[in-house]
Design an enzyme around this catalytic site. Structure first.
Site, short mmCIF file in Angstrom:
data_model
loop_
_atom_site.label_atom_id
_atom_site.label_comp_id
_atom_site.label_asym_id
_atom_site.label_seq_id
_atom_site.Cartn_x
_atom_site.Cartn_y
_atom_site.Cartn_z
N GLU A 33 -0.51 -4.34 11.87
CA GLU A 33 0.16 -5.60 11.69
C GLU A 33 0.48 -6.80 12.63
O GLU A 33 0.68 -7.79 12.39
CB GLU A 33 1.25 -5.48 10.69
CG GLU A 33 1.06 -4.72 9.32
CD GLU A 33 2.13 -4.75 8.47
OE1 GLU A 33 3.17 -4.61 8.91
OE2 GLU A 33 2.04 -5.07 7.20
N LYS B 142 2.73 -2.06 16.25
CA LYS B 142 3.89 -1.86 15.32
C LYS B 142 3.99 -0.43 14.79
O LYS B 142 4.98 0.15 14.84
CB LYS B 142 3.81 -3.04 14.20
CG LYS B 142 5.07 -2.46 13.29
CD LYS B 142 5.06 -3.69 12.38
CE LYS B 142 6.14 -3.70 11.12
NZ LYS B 142 5.93 -4.48 10.32
N GLN B 143 2.63 0.07 14.49
CA GLN B 143 2.93 1.48 13.92
C GLN B 143 1.57 2.01 13.71
O GLN B 143 0.56 1.43 14.47
CB GLN B 143 3.32 1.33 12.29
CG GLN B 143 2.46 0.43 11.49
CD GLN B 143 2.92 -0.10 10.16
OE1 GLN B 143 3.44 0.97 9.50
NE2 GLN B 143 2.87 -1.44 9.75
N TRP C 91 0.91 -1.13 0.18
CA TRP C 91 0.07 0.05 0.11
C TRP C 91 0.86 1.32 0.02
O TRP C 91 0.46 2.35 0.18
CB TRP C 91 -0.99 -0.09 1.23
CG TRP C 91 -0.13 0.21 2.44
CD1 TRP C 91 1.10 -0.26 2.88
CD2 TRP C 91 -0.73 0.83 3.79
NE1 TRP C 91 1.42 0.07 4.13
CE2 TRP C 91 0.12 0.81 4.71
CE3 TRP C 91 -2.03 1.57 3.75
CZ2 TRP C 91 -0.02 1.40 5.97
CZ3 TRP C 91 -2.24 2.13 5.33
CH2 TRP C 91 -1.44 2.02 6.08
N ASP C 92 2.19 1.09 -0.15
CA ASP C 92 3.05 2.41 0.00
C ASP C 92 2.84 3.24 -1.22
O ASP C 92 3.30 4.54 -0.86
CB ASP C 92 4.42 1.70 -0.34
CG ASP C 92 4.86 0.72 0.69
OD1 ASP C 92 5.87 1.30 1.69
OD2 ASP C 92 4.36 -0.35 0.83
#
Length: 796
Positions: free
Chosen positions: A484, A604-605, A345-346
């Site tokens: 994630e 994680k983020q 998805w970057d």
């Protein structure tokens, strides 16, 4: 390091993988890592060349299972050029005394310079000076100039140049147990005197590769062919103080290139017609000068130097040449083999920058997604749903490429991988369609391919939503969010989570936006689209209902990352930080201990906070209002603080998103996260990952932080909306952009002043909306606007 160079002094084997990645040269068609030409692939060095969209599929035996993976292929190595005193050993910095070594990446010209001084027997010193380019004007050419100078005594030097077809995919340690022999049918030969060639093909995708090399020196080369390499050898006599030059010019073509027949013959024709090194250098410099003009960036100090490096690598991965190709956004660039070269998805972090500089590239990247719409619809049907389910990892043909097993290098165990449940990638694609069309004014794309993608993504979300009588709301179950770490509820054997807030809110946005697009389409096109999709009024009514009733969970006065997040255990963050030097990959640490991160409030983020990255405060509040939830500044502030305290930042995107959000919230700690985003690859903050490829989303995201994050720039309703925020560490900056046909629009912010210059053209004036007023800027005009005191803090 200067404003336009990136330098490494001295030779350190431990730093080579990082340097090779950050010294990669490319042109959007192919790229080559910055390895030293005399060094072969080993535990220290990894020369790699990758062509955009060139994939191959192999099967490996992993944990008693047959696992199929598609990889971006490491192509034949065109770099090799080694040398030695006659009858001696080949010189490398790992085997020969290095008296001095410097590597310089020249950003404005797209060059990699290298100077090394080797100590030889009898007190002789051999100086090797090289200049390398991967041509930005002709995207199928590369060249290497090598200059040899000896001090002390006359020296006979043997030089061997090669095209090496014996390469494998072995650039990522944890993948080395998997199949990596992607090339087959390697053949070599000699064309004209001084020119050799190599051809091969990929094993399963059957992509043909042709490569030709021309060697130019004062003495003729002798050709030899030792399978799988084409060799050219020179005998040079080096007089003390006299420099001898060897030029190697290479052409690379694959059968995926447009407007060619045979890749090998095309490569031979191209290398034969290529001018000498100096002429190539001049045209290459010109091509880069034009790129930098379109992407002009003016940020002072070290942040400016890092941003230029980031922009350099973005342009090497996704240049105007990319617009001719059927490729997506590789998450790790064309710089290495991590993530297997897949597309995630970057583009969510990349396209917003490209939209305002290279919209033709954005359009091409969106067309990559549109060409795979049928495959995404097939994936939705496989789940029993209508619409389109785009894969979390995509490669050549749009099927789901996410591995179903992944290795935890800390424990050595292969574990189930559920990241394919990140269905929110569809919302990212829809968001990019909308952002591109708003920035470019490309109504044709919005009315055709864009509307088709929006419609099918919206249809998937509406069909994924189920009604819950108890809640009186629609729910989306069994997904994984951007975090994630969490892929299941504690103790559950069924993967997936319910009502991920980011997934549900973005799904509501897609449904709302698609309904707007359908309403605004020209009536003949609207009728055509609805008939082709077999979309009736009842389905549209359901979209409207779902867009207003999707469940967004809350707990303790904050947005819940997913339903039940508030019931998870708190983690002993201080204890883990004390026990481990680095807890960014907390999931691996816990698994190695026999535990699971699914039990804890740990991310994680950014997950729920990603909403603050995608949407302005006003738009986010509007979305929550539509869903029947209040979202005032206090709730959002508490939500930001809550997750900041529970995030390990195990992704380079984490610092970027948090820096963006904190800057927009005018928080004093914003710069700490902005710095982490800037240093992610430069300082390899994720611990060795940069050596496997850059993090393209994070690099592009830092550019967009300057372009949109700090300026508050939005492209909507036919206007540029600006609401600059104070960031004392970057109190003066400027950039150029392209907006709805206006080329070279210049924005400069400094000391409470916004200056906008619009070049002469026949276009309509640009409407600029500030928080307290609206102004029109005519083509050929420069407007200087004082900003509200609360909007920008004066320097000093």
């Amino acid at each position: 390091m200067t404003a336009w160079t990136w330098e490494y002094e001295g030779y350190d084997p431990a730093d080579q993988r990082l340097r090779e990645t950050l010294c990669t040269l490319g042109n959007g068609r192919f790229a080559t890592r910055g390895a030293l030409p005399e060094c072969a692939a080993d535990d220290v060095h990894y020369p790699g060349t990758y062509a955009a969209g060139c994939y191959n599929r192999l099967t490996s035996d992993v944990a008693d299972r047959h696992v199929e993976n598609e990889d971006m292929v490491n192509l034949p190595n065109w770099l090799p050029l080694r040398f030695r005193p006659a009858g001696g050993d080949w010189l490398t910095p790992d085997s020969t005394p290095v008296l001095a070594h410097r590597q310089t990446l020249v950003l404005d010209a797209g060059l990699l310079d290298r100077v090394t001084r080797y100590g030889l027997a009898d007190d002789r010193v051999l100086s090797v000076r090289q200049r390398r380019l991967v041509h930005m004007g002709d995207p199928n050419l590369a060249a290497l100039r090598t200059e040899f100078t000896v001090q002390g005594a006359t020296t006979e030097l043997e030089v061997e140049a090669a095209l090496d077809g014996g390469v494998t995919n072995a650039g990522v340690q944890r993948y080395r147990g998997l199949a990596g022999q992607h090339l087959t049918h390697v053949h070599t030969g000699t064309a004209d005197p001084g020119t050799v060639w190599l051809r091969c093909r990929t094993r399963t995708s059957d992509i043909r590769i042709g490569m030709a090399a021309r060697l130019t020196a004062d003495t003729p080369a002798a050709e030899a062919h030792v399978h799988p390499r084409a060799l050219q050898r020179l005998q040079l006599t080096l007089e003390p103080g006299r420099t001898v030059t060897v030029d190697k010019t290479v052409a690379l073509h694959t059968s995926r290139d447009p407007a060619i027949s045979d890749p090998l013959q095309t490569a031979l024709d191209r290398v034969s017609a290529a001018p000498g090194f100096e002429a190539l250098l001049q045209s290459h410099r010109t091509a880069w000068k034009l790129l930098w003009r379109r992407a002009a960036l003016d940020v002072p100090g070290e942040p400016g130097s890092i941003l230029r490096l980031h922009l350099f690598h973005l342009l090497q991965t996704l240049s105007p040449h990319t617009a001719d190709l059927d490729v997506g956004v590789p998450a790790r660039g064309l710089h290495g083999e991590a993530y297997r070269g897949h597309i995630f998805w970057d583009e969510l972090f990349v396209l917003p920058y490209l939209n305002l500089h290279f919209p033709e590239v954005s359009r091409a990247l969106l067309r990559y997604r549109h060409r795979r719409l049928d495959r995404a619809r097939a994936a939705a049907r496989a789940l029993g749903r209508r619409g389109a389910l785009y894969p979390w990892q995509s490669g050549s043909d749009g099927r789901e490429e996410t591995q179903r097993l992944h290795l935890n290098p800390r424990s050595g165990r292969w574990l189930p991988d559920q990241s394919h449940l990140q269905h929110h990638v569809g919302s990212a694609i829809a968001y990019n369609v909308w952002q591109y069309c708003e920035a470019s004014g490309d109504a044709e794309f919005l009315h055709t391919k864009g509307a088709e993608m929006l419609l099918q993504v919206a249809r998937f979300w509406a069909d994924s939503a189920t009604w819950d009588d108890k809640l009186g709301r629609h729910r989306i179950r069994g997904v994984v969010g951007p975090d994630e770490y969490h892929d299941a509820y504690p103790g559950s054997r069924t993967p997936g989570l319910d009502d991920n807030a980011y997934t549900n809110v973005t799904a509501a946005w897609v449904l709302t936006r698609t309904l707007e697009v359908l309403r605004d389409l020209p009536e003949p096109r609207r009728r055509e689209l609805l008939e082709r999709a077999a979309l009736d009024g009842g389905e549209l009514e359901r979209w409207e209902e779902v867009s207003r009733t999707l469940h967004v969970p809350f707990h303790d006065g904050v947005i819940s990352q997913f339903q039940g997040y508030g019931d998870l255990a708190e983690l002993d963050w201080k204890g883990y930080a004390k026990r481990y030097d680095d807890i960014r990959r907390l999931d691996r640490i816990l698994e190695a201990e026999g535990d699971t991160v699914n039990r804890y409030k740990a991310s994680k983020q950014a997950d729920a906070l990603m909403l603050g990255y995608l949407f302005s405060p006003a738009e986010l509040q509007g979305l929550f209002r539509r869903l029947g939830h209040p979202l005032d500044e206090e709730i959002w502030r508490h939500t930001v603080d809550y997750y900041l305290a529970r995030t390990s930042h195990g992704s380079t995107l984490s610092g970027l998103v948090h820096g963006w959000i904190l800057a927009r919230a005018r928080r004093t700690d914003a710069w700490l996260f902005c710095q982490e985003a800037l240093l992610g690859d430069v300082a390899d903050l994720q611990g060795g990952t940069t050596g496997e490829g850059i993090h393209l989303g994070a690099m592009a995201g830092t550019l967009d932080l300057i372009q949109r994050g700090l300026t508050g720039l939005e492209t909507r309703e036919g206007a540029l909306w600006l609401d600059p925020v104070p960031l004392p560490e970057l109190s003066s900056y400027g950039f150029s952009l392209q907006y709805q046909g206006h080329w070279g629009v210049r924005l400069q912010l400094r000391s409470g002043l916004l200056e906008i210059s619009v070049p002469h053209s026949d276009r309509q004036p640009i409407t600029v909306r500030l928080p307290d007023r609206s102004v029109g800027v005519e083509p050929g005009e420069t407007s200087r606007l004082l900003l509200p005191v609360e909007g920008f803090r004066a320097e000093g």
